[in-house]
Structure formats: structure tokens, C-alpha cells
Motif scaffolding. Sequence first.
Motif, PDB file in Angstrom:
ATOM      1  N   MET A   1       0.844  -1.189   0.000  1.00 25.78           N
ATOM      2  CA  MET A   1       0.000   0.000   0.000  1.00 25.78           C
ATOM      3  C   MET A   1       0.877   1.236   0.000  1.00 25.78           C
ATOM      4  N   ARG A   2       0.471   2.252  -0.768  1.00 31.11           N
ATOM      5  CA  ARG A   2       1.198   3.518  -0.821  1.00 31.11           C
ATOM      6  C   ARG A   2       0.645   4.437   0.268  1.00 31.11           C
ATOM      7  N   ILE A   3       1.507   4.823   1.191  1.00 33.20           N
ATOM      8  CA  ILE A   3       1.090   5.601   2.350  1.00 33.20           C
ATOM      9  C   ILE A   3       1.966   6.842   2.466  1.00 33.20           C
ATOM     10  N   ALA A   4       1.339   7.977   2.789  1.00 30.40           N
ATOM     11  CA  ALA A   4       2.069   9.212   3.061  1.00 30.40           C
ATOM     12  C   ALA A   4       1.864   9.598   4.517  1.00 30.40           C
ATOM     13  N   VAL A   5       2.910  10.150   5.126  1.00 36.16           N
ATOM     14  CA  VAL A   5       2.855  10.578   6.519  1.00 36.16           C
ATOM     15  C   VAL A   5       3.336  12.020   6.590  1.00 36.16           C
ATOM     16  N   THR A   6       2.467  12.940   7.014  1.00 40.99           N
ATOM     17  CA  THR A   6       2.923  14.301   7.280  1.00 40.99           C
ATOM     18  C   THR A   6       3.434  14.365   8.724  1.00 40.99           C
ATOM     19  N   GLY A   7       4.369  15.272   8.972  1.00 40.23           N
ATOM     20  CA  GLY A   7       4.979  15.310  10.304  1.00 40.23           C
ATOM     21  C   GLY A   7       5.833  14.094  10.573  1.00 40.23           C
ATOM     22  N   ALA A   8       6.354  13.485   9.503  1.00 39.90           N
ATOM     23  CA  ALA A   8       7.112  12.230   9.634  1.00 39.90           C
ATOM     24  C   ALA A   8       8.422  12.413  10.367  1.00 39.90           C
ATOM     25  N   ASP A   9       8.938  13.645  10.413  1.00 41.16           N
ATOM     26  CA  ASP A   9      10.212  13.903  11.077  1.00 41.16           C
ATOM     27  C   ASP A   9      10.056  14.111  12.573  1.00 41.16           C
ATOM     28  N   GLY A  10       8.831  14.074  13.069  1.00 39.88           N
ATOM     29  CA  GLY A  10       8.583  14.311  14.478  1.00 39.88           C
ATOM     30  C   GLY A  10       8.610  13.049  15.319  1.00 39.88           C
ATOM     31  N   PHE A  11       8.215  13.194  16.556  1.00 35.09           N
ATOM     32  CA  PHE A  11       8.263  12.112  17.549  1.00 35.09           C
ATOM     33  C   PHE A  11       7.395  10.919  17.132  1.00 35.09           C
ATOM     34  N   ILE A  12       6.082  11.091  17.145  1.00 36.23           N
ATOM     35  CA  ILE A  12       5.204   9.984  16.788  1.00 36.23           C
ATOM     36  C   ILE A  12       5.343   9.648  15.310  1.00 36.23           C
ATOM     37  N   GLY A  13       5.485  10.665  14.470  1.00 38.06           N
ATOM     38  CA  GLY A  13       5.583  10.434  13.035  1.00 38.06           C
ATOM     39  C   GLY A  13       6.713   9.514  12.643  1.00 38.06           C
ATOM     40  N   SER A  14       7.885   9.702  13.250  1.00 35.43           N
ATOM     41  CA  SER A  14       9.028   8.854  12.902  1.00 35.43           C
ATOM     42  C   SER A  14       8.794   7.414  13.335  1.00 35.43           C
ATOM     43  N   HIS A  15       8.171   7.213  14.483  1.00 31.10           N
ATOM     44  CA  HIS A  15       7.848   5.852  14.927  1.00 31.10           C
ATOM     45  C   HIS A  15       6.798   5.219  14.017  1.00 31.10           C
ATOM     46  N   LEU A  16       5.825   6.021  13.579  1.00 34.20           N
ATOM     47  CA  LEU A  16       4.805   5.497  12.682  1.00 34.20           C
ATOM     48  C   LEU A  16       5.416   5.088  11.344  1.00 34.20           C
ATOM     49  N   VAL A  17       6.306   5.911  10.801  1.00 35.95           N
ATOM     50  CA  VAL A  17       6.983   5.560   9.554  1.00 35.95           C
ATOM     51  C   VAL A  17       7.701   4.224   9.704  1.00 35.95           C
ATOM     52  N   GLU A  18       8.399   4.046  10.812  1.00 36.01           N
ATOM     53  CA  GLU A  18       9.113   2.791  11.044  1.00 36.01           C
ATOM     54  C   GLU A  18       8.147   1.615  11.087  1.00 36.01           C
TER      55      GLU A  18
END
Length: 328
Positions: A1-18
Motif C-alpha cells: 500500500m502507498r502511504i504518506a505521513v505528514t509530520g514524519a520527522d517528528g516524535f510519533i511520526g518517525s515511529h509510525l513511519v518505522e
Amino acid sequence: MRIAVTGADGFIGSHLVEGLVRSGADVVALAQYNSTGAWGWLEDLPADVLDSVRVVLGDLRDAEVIGQALASAEVVYHLGALIAVPYSFHAPRSYVETNVLGTQNVLDAIRRHGGRLVHTSTSEVYGSAVTVPIAEDHPLQAQSPYAATKIAADKLVESYVAAFDVHAVTIRPFNTFGPRQSARAFIPTVMSQAMTGRTSLSLGSLAPRRDLMFVGDTVAAFQAVGALAADRWNGATLNAGTGTSWPMSRVVDEIARVVGVDLDVVADPSRVRPAAAEVQHLECDSTRLRNATGWQPRVTLREGLETTRDWMADSRRLLSYKPDLYQL
């Protein structure tokens, strides 16, 4: 699935990307543009994870950049926001521009290109609890400019679902903590001071109660919400929290035990919110999310604090928190 994450460089965002990469998703990570090309906390990810992420630098306030970044996403996790409550007293306009207009840009991109939105709200929109635990129908109370902009963003999402048939669901996490949390938050503030040898801590009010959830459980909640059936849950809001609240004084005691020191607290008036702006009690009712997905938090406060301590023990990370300074 193609997923985009805004705020990916932040606290929760980086964990979500991982977490998304490890689940097999194709991830575009939108990070705040800066002249050095830094990727924020994304740079803390393991190399094998980061190699699988396409990082895009941009700004939520720029509709064209947001439209391009989100154009091919089947699901967009919108976490990008200004989040520090104290700084919102100093710079409310920047919160409106980023949190409200930025969310409108995300919604317009999804309206134009399609896809589903998982929008990030916050327990701060509830203000001090009128009823405990707090369910999704609790009154919304803006006790800070930050909370006001998040209420506005939530209502924008609600309106785009109704008016433009945008597919969206809102997740409302309570107080997340763990590795990579910013220095403006309570637990990193206490832990960084304690771990650099200070036994006398400068803190604000210790009376408020918070529902504290480890970031791994928060990420699991995000992924569970992202997997919900689009039609059945379109427009829904779901709380995510543990259902247990802790007074900040008790959290200080727990951190002292985990770090292995005795701590004394010195009141610092500069760290205290205006009286009418202080949210006194947050305690989550996440029944709707649990029934819809089977999700439940698994990490205790003590376990989460130990993991955070071990991560922060790296001297480079610890000193980056600048424990001598009050971070708004």
C-alpha cells in the motif's frame, strides 16, 4: 500500500513511519523543509528502514507542495502540526497557519487526488475533564491557542467529509511518551535533568493528571485505525489512551525510581500555564477504538520509562535535550 505521513520527522511520526515500513508499506515521509536538509527524527531510524522511505521536504502551509507529495497516496496519516502548548501562547498565528490552514491543504489534496485520511487530533481539545473517563462525545474546550487550532482542524475534517465526500477518520491520542519525544514535554524534561546529575528539578505544576501511553502503543493504534473499513467508519473520531491517569508528582517519583536517584522539585513559575489554561485531568475512554479494532495498550508506564531511559542514555542524545534550558 502507498502511504504518506505528514509530520514524519517528528516524535510519533518517525515511529509510525518505522512501523509502516516494517509492515510492508511503501512510505512517503513529509518532513519540514530546512536549509540543511535535515530529516529530524527520521535520521534516528535504522538504516534498513530509512532506505525504504522516500523523504520529501516541504511545508504544510504550501498547498502545491502538499498536493504533489500526497498525490499518489492511498492512505495519508496527517500528523504534521505545531504541538507545544506553552509556545502557542507566544505565537498563536503560526499555530493557525500550520494546524488549520495546513490541514485544509491536506484535505484539498485528498479531495483532488483521492485516498483516505487518518487525521490526528489531541486530547487537549477536551480541556479539563467534565466527566471521567473522557469519551468522544465529551465537550470540546479550547484552553490554549494550540487546542483551539486542533479543534478547528478536526472540524475542517468533519466538514470535508460531509460537504465533499472526503474519506477520513480522526484518531485522538492522549499523552504519548517514549524515545524521540521533544524536550518541551514533561517526561523528557524530568528525565534529562535527572540523568545529567541534577537532583533538584525545575518544573511547573505537578497537580495535573495525564493518561500516559507509550509511543509503540500509539503507533499500533494509528495502524489499527488506518485499517478500518472506509465506509463504515468514515467521519468517525476514536480516542486512544490507556484509561489510567497519573498525577505529574507520581510520574516524577516513577522517573526517579527508573533512573535510580532521589529528586527534589523546585517550582519554576515560568513553566506554569495560566490558571484558566491548565488542563487539570485527562483520562481516556478508548472503548470505541478497542471494540472496532481489538487494539489495546500493552506497555506499562514503568516499562515505557525504562525503554526511554535506555534510549536517552546515549550521551549525544541526552545532551541534545539541553536540560539547563526551559524549552517552550
